[in-house]
Design a protein around this motif. Structure first.
Motif: not given
Length: 125
Positions: A55-71
């Motif tokens: 869980g040290v690094t994450t990636y979020h697609a541009d289309s969901v960045k700021g709206r979705f969060t993976i954990s």
């Protein structure tokens, strides 16, 4: 060897929220990077978010960045996708997947070899 089961999908209105969960069993969950993917009818599967094994690094697609969060919660062998400010274009079947990547390999390019059955997310206007 690895079994993944998604849950938490459903029907929400534009602007609503959902939290998807994926529980893993079999191979040690802590060894795997995890990703969330989605596929809408007639569309190619796309990566939505990913998280490294600790869980040290994450990636979020541009289309969901700021709206979705993976954990992830390794103690519970579970990965989550918190989805806020949902839009109709987010409508898709969402899948979690596990990857055993080599050091230095990006989360996006990892070999996601194990997949869950998917959970439907529908966002209405």
């Amino acid at each position: 060897q690895v079994q993944l089961v998604e849950s938490g999908g459903g029907l929400v209105q534009t602007g609503g929220s959902l939290r998807l969960s994926c529980v893993a069993s079999g191979r040690t969950f802590n060894s795997a990077a995890m990703g969330w993917f989605r596929q809408a009818p007639g569309k190619e599967r796309e990566i939505v978010a990913a998280i490294s094994r600790l869980g040290v690094t994450t990636y979020h697609a541009d289309s969901v960045k700021g709206r979705f969060t993976i954990s992830r919660d390794n103690a519970r062998n579970t990965v989550f996708l918190q989805m806020d400010s949902l839009k109709p274009e987010d409508t898709a079947v969402y899948y979690c997947a596990a990857a055993y990547r080599r050091p230095g390999q990006s989360l996006v390019n990892a070999n996601y070899a194990y997949w869950g059955q998917g959970t439907q997310v529908t966002v209405s206007s």
